[in-house]
Design an enzyme around this catalytic site. Structure first.
Site, mmCIF file in Angstrom:
data_model
loop_
_atom_site.group_PDB
_atom_site.id
_atom_site.type_symbol
_atom_site.label_atom_id
_atom_site.label_comp_id
_atom_site.label_asym_id
_atom_site.label_seq_id
_atom_site.Cartn_x
_atom_site.Cartn_y
_atom_site.Cartn_z
ATOM 1 N N SER A 51 -3.540 -11.885 -10.707
ATOM 2 C CA SER A 51 -4.044 -12.522 -11.929
ATOM 3 C C SER A 51 -4.642 -11.456 -12.861
ATOM 4 O O SER A 51 -4.462 -11.532 -14.082
ATOM 5 C CB SER A 51 -5.073 -13.594 -11.590
ATOM 6 N N HIS B 265 0.839 -1.218 0.000
ATOM 7 C CA HIS B 265 0.000 0.000 0.000
ATOM 8 C C HIS B 265 0.869 1.261 0.000
ATOM 9 O O HIS B 265 0.477 2.292 0.554
ATOM 10 C CB HIS B 265 -0.989 0.004 1.176
ATOM 11 N N GLY C 107 -4.301 -12.594 -4.399
ATOM 12 C CA GLY C 107 -3.325 -11.536 -4.172
ATOM 13 C C GLY C 107 -2.045 -11.746 -4.957
ATOM 14 O O GLY C 107 -0.998 -11.213 -4.600
ATOM 15 N N ASP D 46 1.394 -3.857 -9.645
ATOM 16 C CA ASP D 46 1.157 -5.184 -10.225
ATOM 17 C C ASP D 46 1.383 -5.191 -11.738
ATOM 18 O O ASP D 46 2.018 -6.085 -12.292
ATOM 19 C CB ASP D 46 -0.266 -5.644 -9.903
ATOM 20 N N ASP E 89 2.402 2.003 -3.110
ATOM 21 C CA ASP E 89 2.514 2.430 -4.526
ATOM 22 C C ASP E 89 1.673 3.671 -4.824
ATOM 23 O O ASP E 89 2.152 4.617 -5.458
ATOM 24 C CB ASP E 89 2.246 1.271 -5.522
HETATM 25 C C1 GAF Z 1 -2.927 -4.511 -4.811
HETATM 26 C C2 GAF Z 1 -2.900 -3.300 -5.724
HETATM 27 F F1 GAF Z 1 -3.308 -3.659 -6.976
HETATM 28 C C3 GAF Z 1 -1.493 -2.687 -5.793
HETATM 29 O O1 GAF Z 1 -1.525 -1.532 -6.571
HETATM 30 C C4 GAF Z 1 -0.970 -2.411 -4.389
HETATM 31 O O2 GAF Z 1 -1.576 -1.264 -3.840
HETATM 32 C C5 GAF Z 1 -1.136 -3.617 -3.484
HETATM 33 O O3 GAF Z 1 -2.463 -4.124 -3.511
HETATM 34 C C6 GAF Z 1 -0.791 -3.317 -2.057
HETATM 35 O O4 GAF Z 1 0.563 -3.103 -1.938
HETATM 36 O O5 GAF Z 1 -2.152 -5.549 -5.325
#
Ligand code: GAF
Length: 392
Positions: free
Chosen positions: A126, A34, A123, A171, A36
């Site tokens: 995908s 959390h 998590g 991701d 990014d």
């Molecule tokens: C999910 C979100 F898609 C990412 O952008 C990121 O915030 C993550 O949760 C938490 O680190 O995968």
């Protein structure tokens, strides 16, 4: 494991056309959760599990999407693609097409076969792997070449603007830019990154709690709102702080009383997690694995206690790993509220570790988990090609 030969046969028999095949991996995040969307740091690695996309052009102006995992096909007019999501798997490829169309790319008739082995709702990203595989397949068919960073941004926009999930960039970025046997320290402010080799004697053991995770859910969104609330309060006093990336624990001590108690805790996690993530990359680069393991343990505590994004099962999975042979570090990975833990484990102990962790978890929770011994894999590419979209 994914099989391009099977994908080719599937696409050929369904569409009577030779496909070009693209691969985009899922990911595991070693540390930096959390952070990014707070313009901070993350350190994920791409994994062996991936989405494969087979694509071929069509002359009838139709866009035909087939998802082998759901045994389902959807057909649209290329000139009149849906503008809104319908809470269906096709939202992900359609979101990518919508964003590309918005960028002025003319979407032609095409057949797209999708198949993936990234466990769903775990998590492990995908959705990002479907988006990146689709984007690379379509742009390659059209002869449009985007860098990995641009491709990742387009896919993030597909998720934010079309699917309606308010995720950050991590991701999609790692799916597009991952490197074999490396973790990637990403600065989510300017998308610059540094690769950190994962030593060959270290295995990535992913343990699926089997508790379903989703970034489209309310918890992810409410955490993000609390992080943004904290940044806004600090920004009132220090206008140069627009994101928690620029805030310090001292800021929080001074102005935390102006925030909701939850915003204070979420901010404490994000601010300290940024520092830990940079330190973890440094430790990995220096080969200091015990420091890396300690940082992962702190990160899990912070994620569980301050960010309150863990769950009983994930806390149990992390606790049960602690005294197993070969453990370097363990924590809940990804968006939270379920999903998987990442365990860095001495490779020679990885099989025994996985078996024992699985057995302990099943006894403690009554849930049979899925254990995966992975390695860091390369990012999105065309099957049979050495070229990746590339950084920058
Ligand atoms: C999910 C979100 F898609 C990412 O952008 C990121 O915030 C993550 O949760 C938490 O680190 O995968």
């Amino acid at each position: 494991m994914h099989d391009p030969v099977a994908m080719r046969a599937l696409h050929l028999s369904r569409f009577k056309a030779e496909p070009a095949i693209f691969v985009a991996p899922g990911r595991v995040n070693l540390i930096g959760e959390h952070t990014d969307y707070a313009e901070g740091f993350v350190m994920p690695a791409a994994i062996d599990f991936a989405t494969l996309a087979g694509i071929s052009p069509r002359a009838d102006g139709k866009v035909v999407l087939h998802a082998e995992n759901f045994s389902e096909e959807r057909t649209f007019d290329a000139a009149d693609l849906p503008k809104e999501a319908s809470k269906h798997w096709s939202d992900y490829p359609l979101g990518v097409l919508a964003v590309l169309a918005g960028e002025g790319v003319r979407i032609p008739g095409l057949s797209l076969t999708l198949w993936g082995d990234v466990p769903l709702s775990s998590g492990l990203s995908s959705s990002a792997s479907v988006e990146v595989a689709t984007a690379l397949a379509v742009t390659s068919m059209l002869g449009v070449r985007y860098t990995g960073s641009v491709l990742a941004r387009l896919c993030q926009r597909a998720e934010n603007e079309f699917v309606g999930a308010n995720c950050g960039i991590m991701d999609q970025f790692i799916s597009a830019n991952g490197a074999e046997d490396h973790a990637l320290l990403l600065d989510c402010r300017d998308l610059s990154f540094k690769l950190a080799p994962i030593p060959p004697h270290v295995a990535l053991v992913i343990a699926n709690t089997m508790v379903k995770h989703s970034v489209a859910g309310g918890e992810y969104t409410s955490r993000r709102a609390q992080v943004e609330e904290a940044a806004a309060v600090i920004g009132r006093h220090r206008p140069e702080v627009r994101f928690l990336r620029d805030a310090t624990l001292e800021d929080l001590a001074r102005w935390g009383s102006e925030m909701s108690p939850n915003a204070v805790k979420r901010a404490r996690h994000v601010i300290s997690e940024n520092t830990r993530t940079v330190a973890a990359a440094d430790a990995l680069l220096k080969g200091d694995l015990s420091k890396l393991g300690r940082l992962m343990a702190e990160a899990h505590r912070s994620y569980s206690q301050d960010f309150e994004a863990s769950c009983v099962e994930a806390d149990a999975m992390v606790a049960l790993a602690q005294d197993l042979p070969g453990l370097i570090g363990a924590r809940l990975t990804g968006g939270g509220f379920g999903g998987c833990t990442i365990n860095l484990v001495e490779r020679e102990h990885a099989a025994e570790f996985s078996e024992e962790l699985g057995a302990r978890y099943a006894t403690e929770t009554g849930i049979v988990p899925q254990l995966m011994i992975c390695h860091a894999s390369r990012g999105a590419h065309q099957e049979g090609s050495l070229v990746q979209p590339g950084g920058g």
